[in-house]
Design a protein around this motif. Structure first.
Motif, PDB file in Angstrom:
ATOM      1  N   GLU A 187       0.825  -1.212   0.000  1.00 18.57           N
ATOM      2  CA  GLU A 187       0.000   0.000   0.000  1.00 18.57           C
ATOM      3  C   GLU A 187       0.856   1.258   0.000  1.00 18.57           C
ATOM      4  OE1 GLU A 187      -2.210  -3.179   2.395  1.00 18.57           O
ATOM      5  OE2 GLU A 187      -0.151  -2.424   2.182  1.00 18.57           O
ATOM      6  N   GLU A 188       1.960   1.205   0.720  1.00 19.07           N
ATOM      7  CA  GLU A 188       2.835   2.371   0.790  1.00 19.07           C
ATOM      8  C   GLU A 188       3.565   2.588  -0.531  1.00 19.07           C
ATOM      9  OE1 GLU A 188       4.534   5.746   2.321  1.00 19.07           O
ATOM     10  OE2 GLU A 188       2.846   4.544   3.031  1.00 19.07           O
ATOM     11  N   VAL A 189       4.000   1.516  -1.175  1.00 15.52           N
ATOM     12  CA  VAL A 189       4.636   1.624  -2.492  1.00 15.52           C
ATOM     13  C   VAL A 189       3.676   2.284  -3.476  1.00 15.52           C
ATOM     14  CG1 VAL A 189       5.459   0.316  -4.488  1.00 15.52           C
ATOM     15  CG2 VAL A 189       6.243  -0.289  -2.190  1.00 15.52           C
ATOM     16  N   GLU A 190       2.453   1.796  -3.508  1.00 24.12           N
ATOM     17  CA  GLU A 190       1.458   2.337  -4.441  1.00 24.12           C
ATOM     18  C   GLU A 190       1.135   3.789  -4.118  1.00 24.12           C
ATOM     19  OE1 GLU A 190      -1.815  -0.361  -4.256  1.00 24.12           O
ATOM     20  OE2 GLU A 190      -0.822  -1.873  -5.518  1.00 24.12           O
ATOM     21  N   GLY A 191       1.021   4.107  -2.836  1.00 23.17           N
ATOM     22  CA  GLY A 191       0.722   5.476  -2.446  1.00 23.17           C
ATOM     23  C   GLY A 191       1.811   6.445  -2.844  1.00 23.17           C
ATOM     24  N   GLN A 192       3.067   6.036  -2.653  1.00 21.81           N
ATOM     25  CA  GLN A 192       4.181   6.891  -3.037  1.00 21.81           C
ATOM     26  C   GLN A 192       4.200   7.136  -4.544  1.00 21.81           C
ATOM     27  OE1 GLN A 192       6.751   8.482  -1.263  1.00 21.81           O
ATOM     28  NE2 GLN A 192       5.523   8.044   0.549  1.00 21.81           N
ATOM     29  N   ILE A 193       3.982   6.094  -5.324  1.00 22.96           N
ATOM     30  CA  ILE A 193       4.017   6.231  -6.783  1.00 22.96           C
ATOM     31  C   ILE A 193       2.858   7.089  -7.273  1.00 22.96           C
ATOM     32  CG2 ILE A 193       3.801   4.978  -8.965  1.00 22.96           C
ATOM     33  CD1 ILE A 193       5.375   2.682  -7.622  1.00 22.96           C
ATOM     34  N   ILE A 194       1.665   6.835  -6.766  1.00 24.10           N
ATOM     35  CA  ILE A 194       0.485   7.587  -7.210  1.00 24.10           C
ATOM     36  C   ILE A 194       0.621   9.068  -6.850  1.00 24.10           C
ATOM     37  CG2 ILE A 194      -2.003   7.901  -6.830  1.00 24.10           C
ATOM     38  CD1 ILE A 194      -2.151   4.812  -6.504  1.00 24.10           C
ATOM     39  N   GLY A 195       1.063   9.342  -5.619  1.00 23.83           N
ATOM     40  CA  GLY A 195       1.267  10.736  -5.227  1.00 23.83           C
ATOM     41  C   GLY A 195       2.340  11.411  -6.041  1.00 23.83           C
ATOM     42  N   GLY A 196       3.401  10.676  -6.341  1.00 21.18           N
ATOM     43  CA  GLY A 196       4.472  11.235  -7.160  1.00 21.18           C
ATOM     44  C   GLY A 196       4.024  11.534  -8.575  1.00 21.18           C
ATOM     45  N   VAL A 197       3.195  10.656  -9.136  1.00 21.09           N
ATOM     46  CA  VAL A 197       2.677  10.879 -10.488  1.00 21.09           C
ATOM     47  C   VAL A 197       1.924  12.204 -10.554  1.00 21.09           C
ATOM     48  CG1 VAL A 197       0.956  10.096 -12.169  1.00 21.09           C
ATOM     49  CG2 VAL A 197       2.592   8.463 -11.213  1.00 21.09           C
ATOM     50  N   LEU A 198       1.113  12.475  -9.545  1.00 19.96           N
ATOM     51  CA  LEU A 198       0.337  13.714  -9.549  1.00 19.96           C
ATOM     52  C   LEU A 198       1.252  14.935  -9.610  1.00 19.96           C
ATOM     53  CD1 LEU A 198      -2.322  15.226  -9.391  1.00 19.96           C
ATOM     54  CD2 LEU A 198      -2.233  15.022  -6.899  1.00 19.96           C
ATOM     55  N   GLN A 199       2.387  14.883  -8.916  1.00 17.22           N
ATOM     56  CA  GLN A 199       3.296  16.028  -8.958  1.00 17.22           C
ATOM     57  C   GLN A 199       3.980  16.163 -10.319  1.00 17.22           C
ATOM     58  OE1 GLN A 199       4.832  15.332  -4.586  1.00 17.22           O
ATOM     59  NE2 GLN A 199       5.236  17.428  -5.167  1.00 17.22           N
ATOM     60  N   GLY A 200       4.220  15.045 -10.986  1.00  7.81           N
ATOM     61  CA  GLY A 200       4.752  15.117 -12.341  1.00  7.81           C
ATOM     62  C   GLY A 200       3.730  15.681 -13.311  1.00  7.81           C
ATOM     63  N   VAL A 201       2.489  15.206 -13.205  1.00  8.87           N
ATOM     64  CA  VAL A 201       1.394  15.715 -14.035  1.00  8.87           C
ATOM     65  C   VAL A 201       1.207  17.210 -13.790  1.00  8.87           C
ATOM     66  CG1 VAL A 201      -1.091  15.582 -14.470  1.00  8.87           C
ATOM     67  CG2 VAL A 201       0.216  13.482 -14.109  1.00  8.87           C
ATOM     68  N   SER A 202       1.270  17.600 -12.518  1.00  9.11           N
ATOM     69  CA  SER A 202       1.032  18.997 -12.153  1.00  9.11           C
ATOM     70  C   SER A 202       2.044  19.931 -12.792  1.00  9.11           C
ATOM     71  CB  SER A 202       1.092  19.152 -10.629  1.00  9.11           C
ATOM     72  OG  SER A 202       0.056  18.428 -10.008  1.00  9.11           O
ATOM     73  N   GLN A 203       3.298  19.492 -12.881  1.00  4.39           N
ATOM     74  CA  GLN A 203       4.309  20.350 -13.488  1.00  4.39           C
ATOM     75  C   GLN A 203       3.999  20.620 -14.949  1.00  4.39           C
ATOM     76  OE1 GLN A 203       8.454  19.216 -12.992  1.00  4.39           O
ATOM     77  NE2 GLN A 203       9.099  20.583 -14.630  1.00  4.39           N
ATOM     78  N   VAL A 204       3.420  19.657 -15.622  1.00  2.00           N
ATOM     79  CA  VAL A 204       3.092  19.825 -17.039  1.00  2.00           C
ATOM     80  C   VAL A 204       1.875  20.722 -17.222  1.00  2.00           C
ATOM     81  CG1 VAL A 204       2.488  18.665 -19.194  1.00  2.00           C
ATOM     82  CG2 VAL A 204       4.036  17.554 -17.570  1.00  2.00           C
ATOM     83  N   LEU A 205       0.861  20.536 -16.394  1.00  2.00           N
ATOM     84  CA  LEU A 205      -0.447  21.134 -16.673  1.00  2.00           C
ATOM     85  C   LEU A 205      -0.827  22.339 -15.821  1.00  2.00           C
ATOM     86  CD1 LEU A 205      -2.561  17.870 -17.146  1.00  2.00           C
ATOM     87  CD2 LEU A 205      -1.345  19.210 -18.878  1.00  2.00           C
ATOM     88  N   TRP A 206      -0.326  22.429 -14.578  1.00  2.00           N
ATOM     89  CA  TRP A 206      -0.881  23.444 -13.687  1.00  2.00           C
ATOM     90  C   TRP A 206       0.132  24.263 -12.896  1.00  2.00           C
ATOM     91  CZ3 TRP A 206      -2.834  18.240 -12.363  1.00  2.00           C
ATOM     92  CH2 TRP A 206      -3.908  17.864 -13.176  1.00  2.00           C
TER      93      TRP A 206
END
Length: 684
Positions: free
Chosen positions: A580-599
């Protein structure tokens, strides 16, 4: 559910502002309202318990830089209070202490500081080509100028295809839910520091250097919870030093809690990277090498690790690909903006965007499939040494690409009219120089002390699980104490995706040493050997963690608004410690990568004034924007560490940035040269 998350969810966690020692006083800071100028006069407040200006302190913030970079660079440290001039909006100029925290704003309104305003330099490219020196002697405002070059440089002559990209990655403010905060208390013998930190030992070392105190006189603790960090809470900041000085003068606890508006204007800001890089290849699709430069906007001063950032990004530009040569000039440039520093990924995402756009451009130039161009040039699973001398350890490079290809092919079939991309990257996991851990039998249980500083990574559950496996006892009999300088003799901290792997390895080895010392069944030792302990500092070199991500995006052609539809992340985690922690870290990290591109962005006007006043103005996404589905798939290629894991705290961000950037290019059939990409960039 992860056990240590329960207090956070139920609102019972303790954060720094929940701690209120008796007799506490409060620190306020007057900050520069202009981006560049000379201080002409300062009026001191009449009702403050204590007032401090540069003349009272004369201390500069420490800078962490390797000897080679230090020798070659023009290093300008930041004063904890402005030393006669100011160089960014928000720079601390005067500090004062009051009895009542609500008086902080009242006294600020009484203050009068006169400035002679100078024209600021805001743009990194203009700074590089300006004769106006922000700091005397820093010609063209260059702090760092290093050439990273290696391999078979003559291979460039064999190139039949050359592609190039110039990209400007805008500054991003690291916005943890809890801003910075500290309580400093000089008790007459020890300086006791409590704060929202990622590394108590780094704070201790920074305070030791700035205050010229012996290390045994400084004790640093973090509360039960740290509300996020993203790199911003690793080093000491000027306010920490000022609070410490104030407490030593007043003999009372001094508390400083950063407001969100202060946080938006304070160091450390992330990204701010301009790059112009060429990739050389043959017509058969063999990548020969890369050449170009990266220029990092350091802001107004060298601060924490920022002199090392340009070379760090440069050495990662070969990515997970075999190349014959590399020649990259790494610049660090002064501007009249807040100093930059590590932000989630800290150079890894920036490098991934650069090399993945080039590889994709090469594929398009040659008419080769996106997966095939990457597979032809991907390093083997047995490890590799890059032309720049970076040693990459064995890992599951081909497996992550093969697994991600399945998602990519399926997505291309299902979303025929959408933007679908695939990227490959490798994250350096900063395990060096190691980490400390101490394990002790205490009242029939095991108490574990670690040098890392958790800020959302489930250290308690992770380390207690590893200790349980090693000792052969239930997790309920194990307590974990993290992020205090009293816990272990030597510690490093939590950053660079390192905690579970190197901290976990330290816990495992300390437990093994304890078993060796007790020389009896552990259940018997728990009953008979109270106080028995073992402590180690586990040493390790850095390792790498490969990943391959797939993004699917759609665009409203009329408004230019982008929507991420699905995201697939395949990462080599070495060994899954807590799924659960592995998945949470990856999912949260993805959002920050997406955010840099879009917002996300931190725009300033030509006079260096921030064009934002709230977290919303900086483009931080809400749950509405984060409504896409992230599918996580783990590959387990064990690392050589005792924990056998590989860090993933930055993997999502490193993959998310280039994956969404390229998917957006594919659906719009356009090439972009910056982040973020605004809706009007798409529609015009």
């Amino acid at each position: 559910m992860i056990r240590e998350d329960l207090p956070k969810i139920t609102g019972k966690g303790t954060y720094i502002d929940d701690i209120d020692p008796r007799n506490t006083v409060y620190l306020g800071i007057i900050r520069s309202p202009i981006a560049r100028g000379i201080i002409k006069s300062i009026s001191r407040p009449e009702k403050a318990l204590l007032t401090l200006t540069w003349e009272d302190v004369k201390i500069y913030m420490p800078v962490r830089v390797d000897p080679e970079t230090l020798k070659q660079s023009n290093i300008v440290k930041m004063p904890i209070l402005a030393d006669g001039k100011v160089n960014f909006v928000g720079q601390p100029v005067l500090a004062y202490v009051v009895e009542d925290r609500y008086a902080i704003e009242d006294i600020a309104d009484e203050m009068s500081i006169e400035y002679e305003e100078l024209k600021p330099i805001i743009d990194v490219e203009k700074a590089m080509n300006s004769d106006d020196e922000i700091h005397s002697g820093a010609k063209r405002n260059i702090s760092v100028n290093k050439l990273l070059e290696g391999g078979e440089l003559s291979a460039k002559k064999r190139a039949e295809v050359v592609v190039s990209r110039k990209i400007n990655q805008a500054r991003i403010i690291s916005n943890p839910m809890e801003p910075k905060g500290i309580i400093a208390h000089w008790d007459g013998e020890y300086l006791n520091i409590y704060g929202s930190f990622q590394s108590s030992f780094r704070i201790k070392n920074d305070l030791r250097e700035t205050l010229n105190l012996s290390p045994e006189k400084i004790r640093v603790y973090s509360p039960q919870n740290v509300g996020g960090g993203f790199g911003n809470k690793v080093p000491a900041h000027p306010e920490y030093v000022i609070a410490s000085i104030a407490s030593m003068k007043l003999g009372r606890p001094v508390k400083w809690i950063e407001t969100r508006y202060e946080h938006l204007k304070n160091p450390t800001v992330g990204r701010g990277v301009l790059s112009d890089v060429k990739m050389y290849a043959t017509k058969q699709g063999e990548i020969l090498g890369i050449e170009g430069y990266v220029a990092v906007d350091l802001g107004a001063y060298n601060y924490t690790l920022n002199p090392t950032t340009p070379a760090f990004i440069a050495q990662l530009l070969t990515g997970p690909y075999k190349m014959r040569f590399a020649s990259i000039r790494a610049y660090g440039i002064f501007t009249n903006l807040p100093p930059t520093g590590p932000y989630r990924g800290a150079g890894r995402p920036e490098a991934a965007l650069i090399h993945e756009t080039l590889v994709e451009d090469l594929a398009e130039e040659l008419g080769v499939d996106s997966v095939e161009i990457r597979r032809r040039n991907l390093i083997s699973d047995n490890g590799y040494v890059t032309p720049l001398g970076v040693r990459i350890d064995p890992a599951g490079y081909n497996e992550v690409l093969n697994e991600a290809e399945k998602y990519y092919r399926k997505a291309k079939e299902v979303y025929k009219d959408k933007g679908v991309s695939i990227v490959v990257f490798t994250d350096i996991i900063r395990l060096s120089p190691g980490e400390g851990a101490r394990v002790r039998i205490e009242n029939g249980k095991i108490k574990i002390f670690v040098g890392t500083g958790p800020h959302g990574q489930a250290h308690g559950d992770t380390f207690s699980k590893l200790a349980s496996e090693t000792l052969g006892i239930p997790q309920d009999l194990i307590e974990v104490v993290a992020n205090t300088t009293d816990g272990v003799k030597e510690g490093i901290g939590s950053f660079g995706s390192r905690s579970a792997t190197v901290g976990g390895s330290a816990v495992i080895e300390a437990c093994r040493q304890l078993l060796s010392k007790v020389n009896m069944p552990i259940d018997k030792a728990l009953k008979e050997m109270n106080g028995m302990e073992a402590e180690i500092f586990y040493k390790s070199d850095d390792i790498f963690s490969p990943g391959s991500h797939v993004a699917v995006v759609d665009v409203d052609r009329d408004t230019g608004f982008v929507k991420v539809l699905e995201y697939y992340a395949v990462d080599d985690v070495g060994r899954i410690l807590i799924k659960e922690e592995v998945e949470g870290q990856i999912i949260g990290g993805v959002l920050q990568g997406v955010s840099q591109v879009l917002w996300e962005h931190a725009p300033y006007d030509e006079n260096g004034n921030p064009l934002f006043s709230s977290i919303a103005d900086c483009g931080v996404p809400t749950a509405v924007e984060a409504s896409y589905k992230v599918y996580v798939s783990e590959v387990e290629y064990p690392s050589a560490t005792s924990a056998k894991s590989r860090g993933v705290g930055e993997a999502g961000t490193t993959g998310g940035l280039p994956a969404v950037f390229l998917a957006l290019e594919k659906i719009t059939h356009r090439k972009f040269n910056k982040t973020p990409i605004y809706p009007w960039d798409i529609t015009r």
